[in-house]
Scaffold this motif. Structure first.
Motif, PDB file in Angstrom:
ATOM      1  N   TYR A 166       0.868  -1.178   0.000  1.00 49.30           N
ATOM      2  CA  TYR A 166       0.000   0.000   0.000  1.00 49.30           C
ATOM      3  C   TYR A 166       0.904   1.227   0.000  1.00 49.30           C
ATOM      4  O   TYR A 166       1.695   1.414   0.929  1.00 49.30           O
ATOM      5  N   LEU A 167       0.824   2.029  -1.068  1.00 54.12           N
ATOM      6  CA  LEU A 167       1.611   3.261  -1.132  1.00 54.12           C
ATOM      7  C   LEU A 167       1.020   4.240  -0.129  1.00 54.12           C
ATOM      8  O   LEU A 167      -0.179   4.540  -0.194  1.00 54.12           O
ATOM      9  N   SER A 168       1.857   4.716   0.793  1.00 57.21           N
ATOM     10  CA  SER A 168       1.343   5.557   1.865  1.00 57.21           C
ATOM     11  C   SER A 168       2.439   6.437   2.441  1.00 57.21           C
ATOM     12  O   SER A 168       3.554   5.961   2.673  1.00 57.21           O
ATOM     13  N   PRO A 169       2.128   7.712   2.701  1.00 57.01           N
ATOM     14  CA  PRO A 169       3.167   8.567   3.309  1.00 57.01           C
ATOM     15  C   PRO A 169       3.539   8.102   4.718  1.00 57.01           C
ATOM     16  O   PRO A 169       4.543   8.554   5.265  1.00 57.01           O
ATOM     17  N   GLY A 193      -3.696   4.596  -2.879  1.00 56.61           N
ATOM     18  CA  GLY A 193      -4.716   5.293  -2.105  1.00 56.61           C
ATOM     19  C   GLY A 193      -5.138   6.574  -2.792  1.00 56.61           C
ATOM     20  O   GLY A 193      -4.467   7.064  -3.709  1.00 56.61           O
ATOM     21  N   ARG A 194      -6.264   7.092  -2.352  1.00 56.09           N
ATOM     22  CA  ARG A 194      -6.772   8.407  -2.784  1.00 56.09           C
ATOM     23  C   ARG A 194      -7.480   9.004  -1.577  1.00 56.09           C
ATOM     24  O   ARG A 194      -7.616   8.368  -0.554  1.00 56.09           O
ATOM     25  N   ILE A 210       7.228   7.083  -0.767  1.00 60.98           N
ATOM     26  CA  ILE A 210       8.353   7.452  -1.635  1.00 60.98           C
ATOM     27  C   ILE A 210       9.038   8.730  -1.141  1.00 60.98           C
ATOM     28  O   ILE A 210       9.927   9.256  -1.808  1.00 60.98           O
ATOM     29  N   GLY A 218      -1.801   7.610  -4.737  1.00 64.01           N
ATOM     30  CA  GLY A 218      -0.694   6.664  -4.772  1.00 64.01           C
ATOM     31  C   GLY A 218      -0.139   6.396  -6.163  1.00 64.01           C
ATOM     32  O   GLY A 218       0.936   5.798  -6.297  1.00 64.01           O
ATOM     33  N   ALA A 259       3.385   7.526  -7.025  1.00 65.72           N
ATOM     34  CA  ALA A 259       4.312   6.746  -6.195  1.00 65.72           C
ATOM     35  C   ALA A 259       4.482   5.352  -6.790  1.00 65.72           C
ATOM     36  O   ALA A 259       5.596   4.815  -6.839  1.00 65.72           O
TER      37      ALA A 259
HETATM   38  N1  SAH Z   1      -4.145  11.802   4.834  1.00 60.52           N
HETATM   39  C1  SAH Z   1      -2.976  11.091   4.436  1.00 60.52           C
HETATM   40  C2  SAH Z   1      -2.554  11.487   3.023  1.00 60.52           C
HETATM   41  C3  SAH Z   1      -3.419  10.911   1.956  1.00 60.52           C
HETATM   42  S1  SAH Z   1      -2.806  11.280   0.371  1.00 60.52           S
HETATM   43  C4  SAH Z   1      -1.855  11.381   5.403  1.00 60.52           C
HETATM   44  O1  SAH Z   1      -1.732  12.523   5.842  1.00 60.52           O
HETATM   45  O2  SAH Z   1      -1.055  10.485   5.689  1.00 60.52           O
HETATM   46  C5  SAH Z   1      -3.730  10.147  -0.623  1.00 60.52           C
HETATM   47  C6  SAH Z   1      -2.987   8.920  -1.079  1.00 60.52           C
HETATM   48  O3  SAH Z   1      -1.822   9.305  -1.764  1.00 60.52           O
HETATM   49  C7  SAH Z   1      -2.497   8.001   0.029  1.00 60.52           C
HETATM   50  O4  SAH Z   1      -3.493   7.110   0.422  1.00 60.52           O
HETATM   51  C8  SAH Z   1      -1.338   7.303  -0.627  1.00 60.52           C
HETATM   52  O5  SAH Z   1      -1.766   6.166  -1.357  1.00 60.52           O
HETATM   53  C9  SAH Z   1      -0.808   8.336  -1.600  1.00 60.52           C
HETATM   54  N2  SAH Z   1       0.410   9.014  -1.142  1.00 60.52           N
HETATM   55  C10 SAH Z   1       0.513  10.291  -0.718  1.00 60.52           C
HETATM   56  N3  SAH Z   1       1.757  10.611  -0.375  1.00 60.52           N
HETATM   57  C11 SAH Z   1       2.515   9.515  -0.587  1.00 60.52           C
HETATM   58  C12 SAH Z   1       3.904   9.211  -0.408  1.00 60.52           C
HETATM   59  N4  SAH Z   1       4.766  10.105   0.062  1.00 60.52           N
HETATM   60  N5  SAH Z   1       4.322   7.978  -0.748  1.00 60.52           N
HETATM   61  C13 SAH Z   1       3.458   7.054  -1.202  1.00 60.52           C
HETATM   62  N6  SAH Z   1       2.136   7.276  -1.388  1.00 60.52           N
HETATM   63  C14 SAH Z   1       1.657   8.490  -1.079  1.00 60.52           C
END
Ligand code: SAH
Length: 252
Positions: free
Chosen positions: A102-105, A129-130, A149, A157, A160
């Motif tokens: 799962y791509l996620s910050p 994600g979105r 990333i 995502g 990423a």
């Molecule tokens: N509310 C969340 C941000 C959601 S951004 C927070 O503050 O943590 C929406 C989507 O973008 C996330 O679900 C993820 O899939 C993707 N995304 C945003 N930044 C990312 C990063 N640095 N690396 C990977 N995926 C990212």
């Protein structure tokens, strides 16, 4: 056909392994292959060195509006991707090769070591994600590996996923025609050894009064190698104290 694609096709036939396979779960399948359809990655895709499939998360929605998100419990802004819908989509790609990411910050920041491991495996499944992100329960229930990333927030995502796939694809056998280029740059002196790369120069030898360092014109390969290593060390120490400390610790 370019030499790169021709070499790549031969390598794939000779080893007769299944091509590395990326599966992307997204509500924007039209974003793919996007940049991955161009240049090195695109040629390798055409040559069958790797494959890319998208799966539309909305195909697993339960209503006629094809919605995949809902308001967050506890209030607050934005919407959250529902766990049941994400889970159904993930179940549909269960049999595909590779770990599910799962791509996620909030994930572990991607580095070249993880890229290399992923590229050496059979492929990867990526959930983009979105909105505000994904319901925590499906992350836990499916033991999703969370990868970021970098310490910044994207709107989704997909970019990423594209970055991660691009980094993996260039390491696949046959994708870069001259594999020595990878060994010498990225492995010996690149991030893999823990150092940033040395500076590059090309013609003209003098540009706007700036001359290329003499040693590079000397034809003396050992001196050039040493100079490049010194430059790599200098720039790493200056710019990335974290990498520098690890590099120095690894040398002892
Ligand atoms: N509310 C969340 C941000 C959601 S951004 C927070 O503050 O943590 C929406 C989507 O973008 C996330 O679900 C993820 O899939 C993707 N995304 C945003 N930044 C990312 C990063 N640095 N690396 C990977 N995926 C990212």
């Amino acid at each position: 056909m370019t030499p790169t694609a021709a070499n790549g096709a031969t390598a794939a036939v000779m080893t007769s392994v299944r091509p590395w396979r990326a599966t992307v779960l997204t509500i924007f399948p039209d974003m793919f292959p996007g940049p991955l359809g161009q240049s090195l990655a695109g040629k390798a895709l055409d040559a069958g060195l790797w494959s890319l499939d998208t799966v539309d998360l909305r195909d697993f929605a339960l209503d006629r509006h094809r919605s995949v998100d809902d308001a967050p419990f506890g209030g607050g802004v934005g919407m959250v991707i529902r766990p049941d819908i994400a889970d159904a989509a993930l179940a549909a790609i269960d049999e595909r090769p590779g770990p599910t990411v799962y791509l996620s910050p909030r994930g572990r920041v991607l580095d070249q070591a993880r890229v290399r491991m992923l590229a050496e495996g059979p492929g990867v499944k990526l959930l983009c994600g979105r909105f505000e992100g994904l319901d925590q329960r499906v992350i836990e229930a499916r033991a999703l590996e969370e990868i970021s990333i970098g310490d910044f927030v994207l709107s989704g995502g997909e970019p990423a996923a594209i970055a991660l796939i691009d980094a993996c694809v260039r390491l696949l056998p046959g994708v870069i025609g001259d594999a020595g280029a990878l060994d010498e740059d990225s492995f010996a002196l690149g991030l893999d050894a823990g150092l940033l790369e040395y500076p590059h120069y090309t013609r003209p030898a003098v540009w706007q009064g700036r001359a290329v360092p003499d040693v590079l014109l000397s034809g003396h390969h050992e001196k050039i190698r040493l100079w490049r290593r010194q430059q790599a060390e200098r720039v790493t120490e200056e710019r990335r104290p974290d990498l520098w400390r690890r590099y120095m610790a690894g040398r002892n």
